[in-house]
Design an enzyme around this catalytic site. Sequence first.
Site, PDB file in Angstrom:
ATOM      1  N   HIS A 261      -2.237  -6.952  -0.231  1.00 58.37           N
ATOM      2  CA  HIS A 261      -3.247  -7.988   0.023  1.00 58.37           C
ATOM      3  C   HIS A 261      -2.671  -9.018   0.981  1.00 58.37           C
ATOM      4  O   HIS A 261      -1.480  -9.319   0.931  1.00 58.37           O
ATOM      5  CB  HIS A 261      -3.656  -8.687  -1.287  1.00 58.37           C
ATOM      6  CG  HIS A 261      -4.962  -9.397  -1.176  1.00 58.37           C
ATOM      7  ND1 HIS A 261      -5.071 -10.663  -0.661  1.00 58.37           N
ATOM      8  CD2 HIS A 261      -6.210  -8.990  -1.481  1.00 58.37           C
ATOM      9  CE1 HIS A 261      -6.344 -11.013  -0.667  1.00 58.37           C
ATOM     10  NE2 HIS A 261      -7.058 -10.017  -1.153  1.00 58.37           N
ATOM     11  N   ASP A 312      -9.865  -3.537  -5.241  1.00 59.09           N
ATOM     12  CA  ASP A 312     -10.503  -2.239  -5.017  1.00 59.09           C
ATOM     13  C   ASP A 312      -9.890  -1.115  -5.851  1.00 59.09           C
ATOM     14  O   ASP A 312     -10.508  -0.060  -5.998  1.00 59.09           O
ATOM     15  CB  ASP A 312     -10.407  -1.855  -3.527  1.00 59.09           C
ATOM     16  CG  ASP A 312     -11.357  -2.666  -2.671  1.00 59.09           C
ATOM     17  OD1 ASP A 312     -12.509  -2.853  -3.092  1.00 59.09           O
ATOM     18  OD2 ASP A 312     -10.938  -3.127  -1.594  1.00 59.09           O
TER      19      ASP A 312
HETATM   20  C1  LIG Z   1     -11.392  -6.357  -0.934  1.00 61.26           C
HETATM   21  C2  LIG Z   1     -10.270  -6.175  -0.077  1.00 61.26           C
HETATM   22  O1  LIG Z   1     -10.429  -6.256   1.106  1.00 61.26           O
HETATM   23  S1  LIG Z   1      -8.754  -5.948  -0.801  1.00 61.26           S
HETATM   24  C3  LIG Z   1      -7.868  -4.970   0.419  1.00 61.26           C
HETATM   25  C4  LIG Z   1      -8.414  -3.577   0.493  1.00 61.26           C
HETATM   26  N1  LIG Z   1      -7.647  -2.759   1.427  1.00 61.26           N
HETATM   27  C5  LIG Z   1      -6.790  -1.817   1.025  1.00 61.26           C
HETATM   28  O2  LIG Z   1      -6.564  -1.601  -0.149  1.00 61.26           O
HETATM   29  C6  LIG Z   1      -6.149  -1.022   2.129  1.00 61.26           C
HETATM   30  C7  LIG Z   1      -4.638  -0.888   1.909  1.00 61.26           C
HETATM   31  N2  LIG Z   1      -3.971  -2.154   2.109  1.00 61.26           N
HETATM   32  C8  LIG Z   1      -3.722  -2.635   3.361  1.00 61.26           C
HETATM   33  O3  LIG Z   1      -4.024  -2.001   4.385  1.00 61.26           O
HETATM   34  C9  LIG Z   1      -3.069  -3.999   3.489  1.00 61.26           C
HETATM   35  O4  LIG Z   1      -2.286  -4.287   2.362  1.00 61.26           O
HETATM   36  C10 LIG Z   1      -4.096  -5.119   3.708  1.00 61.26           C
HETATM   37  C11 LIG Z   1      -5.002  -4.776   4.889  1.00 61.26           C
HETATM   38  C12 LIG Z   1      -4.959  -5.301   2.466  1.00 61.26           C
HETATM   39  C13 LIG Z   1      -3.363  -6.439   3.982  1.00 61.26           C
HETATM   40  O5  LIG Z   1      -2.844  -6.302   5.223  1.00 61.26           O
HETATM   41  P1  LIG Z   1      -1.787  -7.241   5.953  1.00 61.26           P
HETATM   42  O6  LIG Z   1      -1.619  -8.526   5.264  1.00 61.26           O
HETATM   43  O7  LIG Z   1      -2.183  -7.265   7.375  1.00 61.26           O
HETATM   44  O8  LIG Z   1      -0.453  -6.441   5.762  1.00 61.26           O
HETATM   45  P2  LIG Z   1       0.041  -5.266   6.726  1.00 61.26           P
HETATM   46  O9  LIG Z   1      -0.966  -4.201   6.852  1.00 61.26           O
HETATM   47  O10 LIG Z   1       0.567  -5.895   7.985  1.00 61.26           O
HETATM   48  O11 LIG Z   1       1.240  -4.740   5.838  1.00 61.26           O
HETATM   49  C14 LIG Z   1       2.526  -5.369   5.736  1.00 61.26           C
HETATM   50  C15 LIG Z   1       3.542  -4.280   5.397  1.00 61.26           C
HETATM   51  O12 LIG Z   1       3.234  -3.743   4.108  1.00 61.26           O
HETATM   52  C16 LIG Z   1       2.867  -2.366   4.238  1.00 61.26           C
HETATM   53  N3  LIG Z   1       1.678  -2.125   3.431  1.00 61.26           N
HETATM   54  C17 LIG Z   1       0.663  -2.982   3.189  1.00 61.26           C
HETATM   55  N4  LIG Z   1      -0.245  -2.417   2.419  1.00 61.26           N
HETATM   56  C18 LIG Z   1       0.201  -1.167   2.159  1.00 61.26           C
HETATM   57  C19 LIG Z   1      -0.323  -0.117   1.411  1.00 61.26           C
HETATM   58  N5  LIG Z   1      -1.489  -0.216   0.778  1.00 61.26           N
HETATM   59  N6  LIG Z   1       0.388   1.024   1.352  1.00 61.26           N
HETATM   60  C20 LIG Z   1       1.570   1.138   1.972  1.00 61.26           C
HETATM   61  N7  LIG Z   1       2.108   0.151   2.710  1.00 61.26           N
HETATM   62  C21 LIG Z   1       1.428  -0.984   2.792  1.00 61.26           C
HETATM   63  C22 LIG Z   1       2.548  -2.145   5.709  1.00 61.26           C
HETATM   64  O13 LIG Z   1       2.739  -0.831   6.100  1.00 61.26           O
HETATM   65  C23 LIG Z   1       3.494  -3.114   6.352  1.00 61.26           C
HETATM   66  O14 LIG Z   1       4.781  -2.541   6.358  1.00 61.26           O
HETATM   67  P3  LIG Z   1       5.792  -2.788   7.583  1.00 61.26           P
HETATM   68  O15 LIG Z   1       6.025  -4.273   7.595  1.00 61.26           O
HETATM   69  O16 LIG Z   1       6.977  -1.987   7.197  1.00 61.26           O
HETATM   70  O17 LIG Z   1       5.088  -2.309   8.803  1.00 61.26           O
HETATM   71  O1  LIG Z   2      -9.572 -11.714   0.539  1.00 62.93           O
HETATM   72  C1  LIG Z   2      -9.407 -10.673   1.191  1.00 62.93           C
HETATM   73  O2  LIG Z   2      -8.786 -10.627   2.280  1.00 62.93           O
HETATM   74  C2  LIG Z   2      -9.936  -9.394   0.694  1.00 62.93           C
HETATM   75  C3  LIG Z   2     -10.410  -9.457  -0.710  1.00 62.93           C
HETATM   76  O3  LIG Z   2      -9.657  -9.341  -1.648  1.00 62.93           O
HETATM   77  C4  LIG Z   2     -11.822  -9.716  -0.928  1.00 62.93           C
HETATM   78  O4  LIG Z   2     -12.582  -9.908   0.024  1.00 62.93           O
HETATM   79  O5  LIG Z   2     -12.236  -9.730  -2.105  1.00 62.93           O
END
Ligand SMILES: CC(=O)SCCNC(=O)CCNC(=O)[C@H](O)C(C)(C)COP(=O)(O)OP(=O)(O)OC[C@H]1O[C@@H](n2cnc3c(N)ncnc32)[C@H](O)[C@@H]1OP(=O)(O)O
Ligand SMILES: O=C([O-])CC(=O)C(=O)O
Length: 375
Positions: A261, A312
């Site tokens: 997150h 999620d």
């Molecule tokens: C309601 C919502 O929107 S909740 C979020 C729903 N999305 C997901 O579950 C998708 C999976 N999760 C992700 O893609 C990310 O954790 C996000 C998009 C939620 C947050 O993204 P950001 O804050 O931009 O983090 P970012 O994607 O830059 O990740 C940082 C590091 O953690 C890693 N990382 C983050 N999430 C994950 C994951 N789910 N699985 C594996 N590695 C991960 C990245 O690969 C990155 O590693 P690195 O620094 O070695 O390159």
């Molecule tokens: O806050 C965020 O970036 C994503 C999330 O968890 C939501 O929208 O519920």
Amino acid sequence: MAENSPRGLADVVAASTSISDIDGREGRLSYRGYDIHDIAGRISFEECVHLLQRGTLPTQAQLDGLTGELADGRRYGAVATSLLPAVVNSGTPMEALRTLVSALAIDDPDAADASIEADRRKATRLVAQLPVLVAGYEAQRSGREVPDADPELGIAGTFLLQITGERPAPRAAEIFDECLVLHADHTMNASTFTARVVAATLSDMHSAITGAMGALRGPLHGGANEAVMKTLSSIDGDVSEVDPFVRAELDAGRKIMGFGHRVYKTEDPRATHLRRMSEELAELTGNRRYYELSRRMEQVVLDSKGLYPNVDFFAASVYHALGIPTDLFTPVFAISRMSGWTAHVIEQHEDNRLIRPDSDYTGPHDQRWVEISQR
Ligand SMILES: CC(=O)SCCNC(=O)CCNC(=O)[C@H](O)C(C)(C)COP(=O)(O)OP(=O)(O)OC[C@H]1O[C@@H](n2cnc3c(N)ncnc32)[C@H](O)[C@@H]1OP(=O)(O)O
Ligand SMILES: O=C([O-])CC(=O)C(=O)O
């Protein structure tokens, strides 16, 4: 030109809001000052809508008033009705629903009114209409009629009735109601930010919400709940298959959906409730498979990457146990988040300034034009 802007606007404060607040270090979320742990399971989604859109937990009279407005606003107009058969089976449900939500603007009785009062009426109608649109979509593609709404069931129970065709068990309806409360708002998440950017041009409520639907659908945001279910169902064997699965995904450089997150550096407080609901439904349905796979995955991802489940992750096994088709998981998220999005559009319109950030230019400088024949 701005310099050193954080990628993805991480930690940038993009708006002031009195709707919700997050403490990412402590793992705390509140709606208008009420801690999510205090209200989850105690207020209905309708009360939550009142809290987010109108600012307070309702009195019984206010709740009765809102319930009446929601019932009156539920019916969608001729344009969405005529579009429904065309968009079913032509893309994903979120694509269809994004289009249908946009179409709702055309029939909205306040379409030509840009006042805050009209925003409020549109907000109530959108919350009422989206569950009926999703149910209409499901009925259309399954070739059956949508069962009539049952006023005794509220939005959550009626939705389960209309999606599954069966009156839900009381506990199932309560659990789903709590899910809707948990997903209702979350500060400046990508879809809410999108809605506010659109609203800040003084565009209308439906345009802002259509944009938000488009942003929610992506797998890095609300689309992750569907992706989680696909991940869980792709594991053929028992829980011992989870470790090699996660390792292989991480080794291949793929993310594990439902983890990580931008703001929470500890457990997402909503996941605490969803995990408990997933376990309770596993007991009630006698099918513990997805709960147990989820628990193992949670442990493996924490051990290997230090990442916690987000909202999620356990939502997937909960919605599955409630009989919701996997490709409607993200539309269900939208049904709930509609309350937050619309509240944010109203808040933006109440005290508006165009949202227009800067960018870091990374292209070449001082280029000279040459004739097309010389390029
Ligand atoms: C309601 C919502 O929107 S909740 C979020 C729903 N999305 C997901 O579950 C998708 C999976 N999760 C992700 O893609 C990310 O954790 C996000 C998009 C939620 C947050 O993204 P950001 O804050 O931009 O983090 P970012 O994607 O830059 O990740 C940082 C590091 O953690 C890693 N990382 C983050 N999430 C994950 C994951 N789910 N699985 C594996 N590695 C991960 C990245 O690969 C990155 O590693 P690195 O620094 O070695 O390159
Ligand atoms: O806050 C965020 O970036 C994503 C999330 O968890 C939501 O929208 O519920």
